[in-house]
Design a protein around this motif. Structure first.
Motif, PDB file in Angstrom:
ATOM      1  N   UNK A  67       0.863  -1.172   0.000  1.00 11.66           N
ATOM      2  CA  UNK A  67       0.000   0.000   0.000  1.00 11.66           C
ATOM      3  C   UNK A  67       0.899   1.221   0.000  1.00 11.66           C
ATOM      4  N   UNK A  68       0.728   2.056  -0.971  1.00 15.56           N
ATOM      5  CA  UNK A  68       1.522   3.274  -0.941  1.00 15.56           C
ATOM      6  C   UNK A  68       0.676   4.403  -1.490  1.00 15.56           C
ATOM      7  N   UNK A  69       0.650   5.467  -0.794  1.00 17.95           N
ATOM      8  CA  UNK A  69      -0.115   6.612  -1.268  1.00 17.95           C
ATOM      9  C   UNK A  69       0.819   7.789  -1.395  1.00 17.95           C
ATOM     10  N   UNK A  70       0.490   8.641  -2.332  1.00 21.91           N
ATOM     11  CA  UNK A  70       1.321   9.810  -2.582  1.00 21.91           C
ATOM     12  C   UNK A  70       0.432  11.036  -2.507  1.00 21.91           C
ATOM     13  N   UNK A 105      -2.687   7.414  -8.700  1.00 22.81           N
ATOM     14  CA  UNK A 105      -3.558   6.371  -9.238  1.00 22.81           C
ATOM     15  C   UNK A 105      -4.996   6.729  -8.906  1.00 22.81           C
ATOM     16  N   UNK A 106      -5.779   6.941  -9.937  1.00 25.62           N
ATOM     17  CA  UNK A 106      -7.189   7.264  -9.759  1.00 25.62           C
ATOM     18  C   UNK A 106      -8.007   6.106 -10.308  1.00 25.62           C
ATOM     19  N   UNK A 107      -8.929   5.600  -9.489  1.00 22.30           N
ATOM     20  CA  UNK A 107      -9.759   4.486  -9.931  1.00 22.30           C
ATOM     21  C   UNK A 107     -11.207   4.922 -10.020  1.00 22.30           C
ATOM     22  N   UNK A 108     -11.825   4.615 -11.146  1.00 26.46           N
ATOM     23  CA  UNK A 108     -13.244   4.893 -11.337  1.00 26.46           C
ATOM     24  C   UNK A 108     -14.013   3.621 -11.018  1.00 26.46           C
ATOM     25  N   UNK A 109     -14.909   3.697 -10.050  1.00 22.86           N
ATOM     26  CA  UNK A 109     -15.740   2.542  -9.727  1.00 22.86           C
ATOM     27  C   UNK A 109     -17.200   2.934  -9.907  1.00 22.86           C
ATOM     28  N   UNK A 141     -14.264  -4.024  -5.660  1.00 21.61           N
ATOM     29  CA  UNK A 141     -13.978  -2.955  -4.711  1.00 21.61           C
ATOM     30  C   UNK A 141     -12.716  -3.128  -3.885  1.00 21.61           C
ATOM     31  N   UNK A 142     -12.689  -4.148  -3.063  1.00 20.32           N
ATOM     32  CA  UNK A 142     -11.701  -4.089  -1.996  1.00 20.32           C
ATOM     33  C   UNK A 142     -10.267  -4.298  -2.474  1.00 20.32           C
ATOM     34  N   UNK A 143     -10.069  -5.095  -3.529  1.00 22.77           N
ATOM     35  CA  UNK A 143      -8.695  -5.308  -3.972  1.00 22.77           C
ATOM     36  C   UNK A 143      -8.122  -4.049  -4.608  1.00 22.77           C
ATOM     37  N   UNK A 144      -8.914  -3.450  -5.503  1.00 25.06           N
ATOM     38  CA  UNK A 144      -8.408  -2.295  -6.235  1.00 25.06           C
ATOM     39  C   UNK A 144      -8.215  -1.090  -5.308  1.00 25.06           C
ATOM     40  N   UNK A 145      -9.078  -0.967  -4.318  1.00 21.51           N
ATOM     41  CA  UNK A 145      -9.012   0.221  -3.464  1.00 21.51           C
ATOM     42  C   UNK A 145      -7.690   0.316  -2.723  1.00 21.51           C
ATOM     43  N   UNK A 146      -7.122  -0.842  -2.430  1.00 24.89           N
ATOM     44  CA  UNK A 146      -5.890  -0.841  -1.655  1.00 24.89           C
ATOM     45  C   UNK A 146      -4.734  -0.220  -2.427  1.00 24.89           C
ATOM     46  N   UNK A 147      -4.824  -0.247  -3.757  1.00 23.76           N
ATOM     47  CA  UNK A 147      -3.719   0.279  -4.561  1.00 23.76           C
ATOM     48  C   UNK A 147      -4.090   1.597  -5.225  1.00 23.76           C
ATOM     49  N   UNK A 148      -5.023   2.314  -4.634  1.00 18.54           N
ATOM     50  CA  UNK A 148      -5.541   3.522  -5.262  1.00 18.54           C
ATOM     51  C   UNK A 148      -5.337   4.733  -4.360  1.00 18.54           C
ATOM     52  N   UNK A 149      -4.964   5.874  -4.977  1.00 15.75           N
ATOM     53  CA  UNK A 149      -4.855   7.105  -4.207  1.00 15.75           C
ATOM     54  C   UNK A 149      -6.202   7.781  -4.082  1.00 15.75           C
TER      55      UNK A 149
END
Lengths: 272, 268
Positions: free
Chosen positions: A3-6, A44-48, A193-201
């Motif tokens: 998990x890394x956020x910027x 990293x922006x994720x559209x859900x 949801x839950x997998x992708x969210x962990x790698x998303x800013x």
């Protein structure tokens, strides 16, 4: 799962892509309205959102594949896009090796091709026909193909569709690692949801309009988000409940506010 | 033409040169026709070209110019009508193909002063190629080949995945229009050799034959040109030796090569 956020990049990085007041009408139906979106370098922006909510249409609009009916959307001038499509149905009548595919929209050297394939763990497939690849191999080759363009912006449409659950987590991890290594921006669409969210800013939940946006944590508390995703959102909230704290080196949970760093899970366990 | 073997005459040389010229463009262009599943589009333009012949005769134009005008019009019409939802695309192509073919046949029937060898236009007459035709064929082939080379990369990218090509700015919509024009030009050129009813065969059979041995798009295009040349030589030999119509003979030779290729294990 790493998990890394910027957070700093959300305001400081170069603007790569933007939509303002975007509306799209297709076949007399309003698919999207009043959508604002920005992606900057390094984030990293994720559209859900639910099926039929306009996720893919949003992606197509910012890539210039469908025309907005109002507002505007597009990639900034001079930004190189690497696109990983949701499906890649190439007819068998068209002969194509992986190496040739890597040169489809770029003119990379053989060394650059080998490097990109190695980055996604597909170096051994360089001479293979694309018609012989499995779904997971194809997905990784397509990611390498986008990377070999040295993109400023990586755009992925449902990147894990052809991949099993274990491969899914690994693929998102790979996408996050690529962002860290190349400093590119990433925009992706996902329904899970839950997998992708962990790698998303940043998450953009779209259902015709932007129903909520923010960090995964912020979005998970949103009532419309919970209504849209129902039980799935509960699972996600639970996931975040467990991770609102950090672990110290011995595994003891630290209370909120006391963590000095963002934690990293090295063991790749799941939280569903 | 039982004495054909002793008649290695000018007309035979002209036929060979013309056939090779057509095969060299029909192969590579035909690859895109099969990759893009456009066989019926080629057929539509070819059928419509008979209307071009009628127009050429009525207006006193060069028939090649008449054919080119009609095939280009049909190509642009098809491009403009793409995405219409009134009828399915196969129905639209059928309406255009047979509508234009029939108008052409009716128009020809009205022309009492002109005795038209309809068979020659429907099935081609490679042995009647004139020196002027040769100039038309090789000049046209050079233009088509240069055009294809110029749009090769964007056209291939758009053929593999149109969205990806547009999203990565590796192609543009006008590339597809250029391709439709190249097909229109090829049909106008090839008409003399195999006739309007068989042009599509010359586009798709060598390409389909070449697929078996090819590992890359470029390799398939070169191989298709080669298969086309062999088919022209074989068909011409058949036509001279057995006194058969030249256009169908060339297609029969291409078909034979395709059947043989099926026995070879496919690569990739």
């Amino acid at each position: 799962m790493a998990v890394s956020t910027h957070p700093q990049t959300q305001t400081e990085g170069r603007l790569l892509l933007e939509a303002q007041g975007l509306a799209v009408r297709l076949g007399g139906r309003d698919i999207l309205h009043h959508v604002d979106l920005a992606v900057r370098r390094g984030e990293i922006v994720t559209v859900i959102g639910p099926n039929g909510g306009g996720k893919t249409t949003l992606l197509r609009a910012v890539l210039g594949l469908v025309a907005p009916s109002a507002g505007r959307a597009g990639v900034a001038d001079g930004v190189t896009v690497g696109y990983v499509p949701q499906r890649f149905p190439v007819d068998r009548i068209l002969p194509m090796t992986v190496e040739r595919l890597m040169r489809l929209t770029a003119r990379p050297s053989r060394a650059a091709i080998e490097r990109s394939l190695a980055e996604t763990g597909t170096a051994h497939l360089i001479s293979a026909s694309i018609h012989t690849l499995s779904g997971g191999e194809m997905q990784r080759v397509l990611l390498a193909r986008a990377l070999v363009r040295e993109p400023d912006l990586l755009v992925l449409d449902e990147p894990v569709q052809a991949v099993d659950y274990a491969g899914e987590a690994a693929l998102y991890e790979l996408i996050a690692a690529i962002r860290d290594r190349h400093g590119c921006g990433v925009l992706m669409v996902s329904h899970d949801l839950h997998v992708v969210m962990a790698a998303t800013d940043r998450v953009l939940c779209v259902n015709g309009h932007v129903c909520c946006t923010g960090t995964p944590h912020e979005v998970s508390g949103n009532t419309e988000f919970r209504r849209l995703f129902g039980p799935q959102a509960e699972v996600f909230a639970l996931y975040h409940h467990h991770h609102d704290h950090d672990h110290d080196l011995s595994g003891e949970a630290l209370p909120d506010g006391e963590h000095a760093h963002h934690h990293h899970h090295g063991d790749g366990h799941h939280h569903a | 033409m039982a004495t054909g073997i002793t008649m290695l005459d000018d007309f035979l040389v002209r036929a060979l040169v013309a056939g090779v010229g057509v095969a060299l463009i029909a192969g590579p262009l035909g690859c895109f026709v099969v990759w893009r599943r456009m066989a019926y589009v080629g057929d539509t333009m070819a059928h419509a070209s008979l209307l071009g012949i009628a127009l050429g005769l009525i207006l006193g134009l060069d028939l090649g110019v008449g054919v080119l005008a009609v095939t280009v019009t049909v190509a642009l019409l098809l491009a403009a009508l793409q995405g219409q939802r009134l009828v399915g695309s196969d129905t639209l192509l059928g309406i255009l193909a047979h509508g234009a073919l029939s108008i052409g046949l009716v128009a020809v029937a009205f022309m009492e002063t002109v005795r038209l060898d309809l068979m020659a236009y429907l099935f081609g007459d490679i042995l009647a190629v004139s020196a002027r035709d040769l100039l038309w064929i090789w000049g046209g082939s050079a233009v088509v080949l240069a055009g294809l080379a110029a749009v090769w990369r964007p056209l291939l990218a758009a053929t593999v995945d149109p969205d990806l090509a547009l999203a990565e700015r590796a192609s543009a919509p006008w590339v597809q229009v250029v391709f439709a024009l190249l097909i229109a030009g090829t049909i106008a050129i090839a008409m003399k050799i195999v006739g309007v009813l068989l042009i599509t065969a010359l586009l798709i059979i060598p390409a389909a034959t070449a697929r078996r041995s090819a590992r890359s798009p470029e390799g398939m295009a070169v191989a298709a040109a080669g298969v086309g040349v062999v088919a022209v030589l074989g068909g011409l030999a058949l036509s001279i030796g057995a006194d058969t119509p030249s256009g169908p003979s060339i297609v029969v030779a291409a078909l034979a090569l395709f059947v043989v290729s099926l026995t070879v294990p496919a690569r990739g």
